[in-house]
Design a protein around this motif. Structure first.
Motif, short mmCIF file in Angstrom:
data_model
loop_
_atom_site.label_atom_id
_atom_site.label_comp_id
_atom_site.label_asym_id
_atom_site.label_seq_id
_atom_site.Cartn_x
_atom_site.Cartn_y
_atom_site.Cartn_z
N THR A 132 0.83 -1.20 0.00
CA THR A 132 0.00 0.00 0.00
C THR A 132 0.87 1.24 0.00
OG1 THR A 132 -1.70 -1.20 1.23
CG2 THR A 132 -1.87 1.20 1.20
N VAL A 139 -5.36 -0.80 5.59
CA VAL A 139 -4.65 -2.05 5.29
C VAL A 139 -3.86 -2.50 6.52
CG1 VAL A 139 -2.85 -3.09 3.87
CG2 VAL A 139 -4.55 -1.59 2.83
N ALA A 156 -5.81 4.99 3.32
CA ALA A 156 -5.88 3.62 2.81
C ALA A 156 -4.82 2.74 3.45
CB ALA A 156 -5.72 3.63 1.29
N ALA A 157 -3.63 3.29 3.65
CA ALA A 157 -2.57 2.52 4.31
C ALA A 157 -2.95 2.15 5.74
CB ALA A 157 -1.26 3.32 4.29
N GLY A 207 1.80 1.97 -3.36
CA GLY A 207 0.67 2.60 -4.04
C GLY A 207 0.53 4.07 -3.67
#
Length: 246
Positions: free
Chosen positions: A117, A164, A160-161, A120
């Motif tokens: 991630t 995750v 988002a990290a 990303g």
């Protein structure tokens, strides 16, 4: 079943439950440091804004939101340098932390998911870097939109990290912190000026339904984003240091 056998079975089940809890604390007791690191990165980004706490008489903002939130920043170059340097350093630190725990304790967490991630995040930040800096789009200053351009912010990939990381650590608290961060960012970054309330939200806080604006500044919102992460870090740290019973 004889009473003695029943008592022995209950003792065995209780011992297994204590073992399960100790194992969970052993495997996932290291989540406090990544959570603390992400919170520290959020709080450090307060320095990117020209008026992080005080309300100015006028705001000159530039889009995309290099600093993270739609407000006047000190320097676009300083803002995206902060995220380009700070984010990979944070990801590297998280990876080293989990590798050290794996060698020391013999337990592993699916931290490569977090590292993936992180890659990303860097890729998305690279895309953001290709977007030229300009004035605030008209769609972010009117109720009819469109709003998608406001999502060009480094805060969403970081959220988002966190989600995750929460999945990797099997932590509902971390997952909720990431979702909270994403929702707060999506609201703040899809309207200008910062803290603009739609009509329905204005009615919830006692307004006349015409919308409004909260008086909070970027520093206040970043603290609100970091608070759940700090809470998770504190709980996990105390839980990991709790002595296990035999």
């Amino acid at each position: 079943m004889e009473p003695g056998a029943t008592d022995q079975a209950e003792d065995t089940l209780a011992a297994l439950e204590r073992l399960r809890r100790r194992t969970h604390r052993r495997v996932h007791g290291g989540a406090w440091l990544p959570a603390l690191g992400i919170a520290a990165l959020l709080l450090a980004s307060v320095a990117l804004y020209r008026h992080p706490l005080a309300a100015p008489t006028a705001i000159v903002a530039e889009h995309p939101w290099w600093a993270g939130l739609p407000d006047e920043q000190r320097s676009p170059v300083a803002s995206y340098t902060f995220w380009f340097v700070g984010t990979p350093l944070l990801c590297a630190g998280i990876g080293l932390w989990y590798r050290w725990r794996a060698r020391r304790l013999g337990v592993r967490v699916a931290w490569p998911l977090v590292a993936g991630t992180g890659l990303g995040v860097l890729a998305l930040l690279a895309v953001l870097a290709a977007v030229p800096t300009g004035p605030v789009p008209d769609g972010l200053t009117v109720a009819s939109g469109p709003y998608w351009s406001g999502l060009l912010t480094p805060l969403l990939p970081l959220a988002a990290a966190v989600v995750v990381l929460g999945r990797a650590e099997r932590s509902a608290g971390l997952t909720a912190a990431g979702v909270w961060m994403a929702l707060l960012t999506a609201w703040l970054c899809t309207s200008f000026p910062l803290g603009t309330l739609p009509g329905w939200a204005g009615r919830l806080v006692g307004g006349d339904g015409l919308g409004g604006q909260l008086g909070l500044r970027p520093g206040h919102y970043l603290v609100l984003m970091a608070l759940p992460l700090l809470a998770v870090a504190a709980v996990r740290l105390m839980s990991g240091r709790r002595p296990g019973r035999a």
